[in-house]
Design a protein around this motif. Structure first.
Motif, mmCIF file in Angstrom:
data_model
loop_
_atom_site.group_PDB
_atom_site.id
_atom_site.type_symbol
_atom_site.label_atom_id
_atom_site.label_comp_id
_atom_site.label_asym_id
_atom_site.label_seq_id
_atom_site.Cartn_x
_atom_site.Cartn_y
_atom_site.Cartn_z
ATOM 1 N N MET A 1 0.842 -1.198 0.000
ATOM 2 C CA MET A 1 0.000 0.000 0.000
ATOM 3 C C MET A 1 0.869 1.237 0.000
ATOM 4 O O MET A 1 1.824 1.332 0.741
ATOM 5 C CB MET A 1 -0.914 -0.002 1.227
ATOM 6 N N THR A 2 0.554 2.202 -0.818
ATOM 7 C CA THR A 2 1.316 3.441 -0.906
ATOM 8 C C THR A 2 0.667 4.494 -0.039
ATOM 9 O O THR A 2 -0.453 4.355 0.444
ATOM 10 C CB THR A 2 1.371 3.938 -2.367
ATOM 11 N N ALA A 3 1.411 5.580 0.125
ATOM 12 C CA ALA A 3 0.884 6.668 0.951
ATOM 13 C C ALA A 3 -0.374 7.261 0.336
ATOM 14 O O ALA A 3 -1.239 7.752 1.033
ATOM 15 C CB ALA A 3 1.949 7.737 1.128
ATOM 16 N N ILE A 4 -0.522 7.214 -1.015
ATOM 17 C CA ILE A 4 -1.699 7.769 -1.672
ATOM 18 C C ILE A 4 -2.938 6.988 -1.285
ATOM 19 O O ILE A 4 -4.021 7.516 -1.158
ATOM 20 C CB ILE A 4 -1.509 7.759 -3.210
ATOM 21 N N GLN A 5 -2.838 5.644 -1.086
ATOM 22 C CA GLN A 5 -3.974 4.798 -0.763
ATOM 23 C C GLN A 5 -4.311 4.805 0.724
ATOM 24 O O GLN A 5 -5.358 4.321 1.110
ATOM 25 C CB GLN A 5 -3.673 3.359 -1.203
ATOM 26 N N ALA A 6 -3.433 5.319 1.533
ATOM 27 C CA ALA A 6 -3.650 5.330 2.971
ATOM 28 C C ALA A 6 -4.686 6.384 3.347
ATOM 29 O O ALA A 6 -4.928 7.336 2.595
ATOM 30 C CB ALA A 6 -2.332 5.612 3.693
ATOM 31 N N PRO A 7 -5.338 6.249 4.516
ATOM 32 C CA PRO A 7 -6.281 7.275 4.977
ATOM 33 C C PRO A 7 -5.590 8.631 5.119
ATOM 34 O O PRO A 7 -4.374 8.712 5.290
ATOM 35 C CB PRO A 7 -6.733 6.737 6.347
ATOM 36 N N ARG A 8 -6.395 9.673 5.106
ATOM 37 C CA ARG A 8 -5.842 11.025 5.105
ATOM 38 C C ARG A 8 -4.967 11.284 6.335
ATOM 39 O O ARG A 8 -3.888 11.874 6.224
ATOM 40 C CB ARG A 8 -6.978 12.045 5.050
ATOM 41 N N GLY A 9 -5.424 10.862 7.505
ATOM 42 C CA GLY A 9 -4.634 11.082 8.714
ATOM 43 C C GLY A 9 -3.279 10.398 8.655
ATOM 44 O O GLY A 9 -2.276 10.931 9.127
ATOM 45 N N VAL A 10 -3.240 9.218 8.052
ATOM 46 C CA VAL A 10 -1.976 8.509 7.902
ATOM 47 C C VAL A 10 -1.088 9.228 6.897
ATOM 48 O O VAL A 10 0.128 9.336 7.086
ATOM 49 C CB VAL A 10 -2.225 7.050 7.467
ATOM 50 N N ARG A 11 -1.688 9.725 5.812
ATOM 51 C CA ARG A 11 -0.895 10.439 4.802
ATOM 52 C C ARG A 11 -0.234 11.678 5.391
ATOM 53 O O ARG A 11 0.910 11.998 5.060
ATOM 54 C CB ARG A 11 -1.775 10.829 3.604
ATOM 55 N N VAL A 12 -0.950 12.397 6.285
ATOM 56 C CA VAL A 12 -0.366 13.570 6.929
ATOM 57 C C VAL A 12 0.848 13.155 7.760
ATOM 58 O O VAL A 12 1.911 13.793 7.708
ATOM 59 C CB VAL A 12 -1.405 14.278 7.819
ATOM 60 N N ALA A 13 0.716 12.083 8.536
ATOM 61 C CA ALA A 13 1.832 11.606 9.352
ATOM 62 C C ALA A 13 3.007 11.187 8.481
ATOM 63 O O ALA A 13 4.172 11.452 8.813
ATOM 64 C CB ALA A 13 1.377 10.429 10.223
ATOM 65 N N VAL A 14 2.723 10.557 7.353
ATOM 66 C CA VAL A 14 3.789 10.105 6.450
ATOM 67 C C VAL A 14 4.516 11.302 5.839
ATOM 68 O O VAL A 14 5.750 11.308 5.734
ATOM 69 C CB VAL A 14 3.222 9.187 5.359
#
Length: 217
Positions: A1-14
């Motif tokens: 799974m890439t950062a694009i597919q992750a939930p928004r909150g996870v993408r911010v942390a990434v």
């Protein structure tokens, strides 16, 4: 799974985790430059001169005088920041141990960075303040000698900017990861590494449990 597919909150942390990498690299460069300078003969002469001034006039050594100890700390903190280049993709994929390491490392970097900044703030941080104290105490004639021995002033600016950025980002990463783990627990539990819950999972489970009654209310 890439950062694009992750939930928004996870993408911010990434994204914040990725920002730790250039900030850590800058601090690592600052630490290496510091180590190289403090290994030189000019640094030894500068330290001896400033200690003589302190003994004679009572002017405390500025924060820049650490005899290399602070440089080692900069290198360690910088390397920890660069390590997020390895952790960020794993967080995006929901690997729990990477989340736990990123959380713990983020808090550690923030606390150490905050203490280092506080220690610097308790002493004359800039040479201009040190020079002003020397002139006030009648030791201004020694300023040209110090100027010949001291490292370029952009060293200090590089260190301050990198250390401040890394400290703030470390807190941001830790807070964002806690929020992501609480708000998107399924990302780490269902799509992660499938291992046994660790201490962060236990703490986050308690936080989710306290939120549920409020959410229902």
């Amino acid at each position: 799974m890439t950062a694009i597919q992750a939930p928004r909150g996870v993408r911010v942390a990434v994204r914040l985790a990725w920002l730790m990498v250039p900030a850590g690299a800058l601090l690592l460069v600052a630490g290496v430059l510091d180590l190289a300078y403090w290994a030189s003969s000019d640094a030894a002469r500068l330290t001896a001169l400033m200690k003589d001034i302190e003994a004679e006039y009572g002017i405390p050594l500025p924060a820049m005088i650490r005899a290399g100890r602070g440089a080692v700390l900069l290198v360690v903190l910088g390397a920890a920041g660069v390590a997020y280049a390895f952790l960020a993709p794993l967080i995006a994929r929901g690997v729990r141990w990477a989340r736990s390491w990123a959380l713990g490392t983020g808090f550690a970097i923030f606390l150490v960075g905050l203490m280092a900044i506080g220690a610097d703030a308790s002493r004359p941080s800039y040479l201009r303040d040190y020079y002003a104290s020397m002139r006030w105490q009648g030791a201004g004639d020694r300023i040209p000698t110090i100027e010949e021995l001291v490292y370029p002033q952009w060293y200090a600016w590089l260190e301050d900017v990198a250390q401040g950025a890394l400290t703030v980002l470390a807190l941001g990463v830790a807070v964002a990861l806690i929020w992501a783990a609480v708000s998107h627990a399924d990302h780490f539990m269902a799509r992660g590494d499938g291992g046994e819950p660790d201490e962060w999972d236990t703490a986050i489970a308690r936080m989710r449990a306290t939120r549920r009654p409020q959410d229902r209310g």
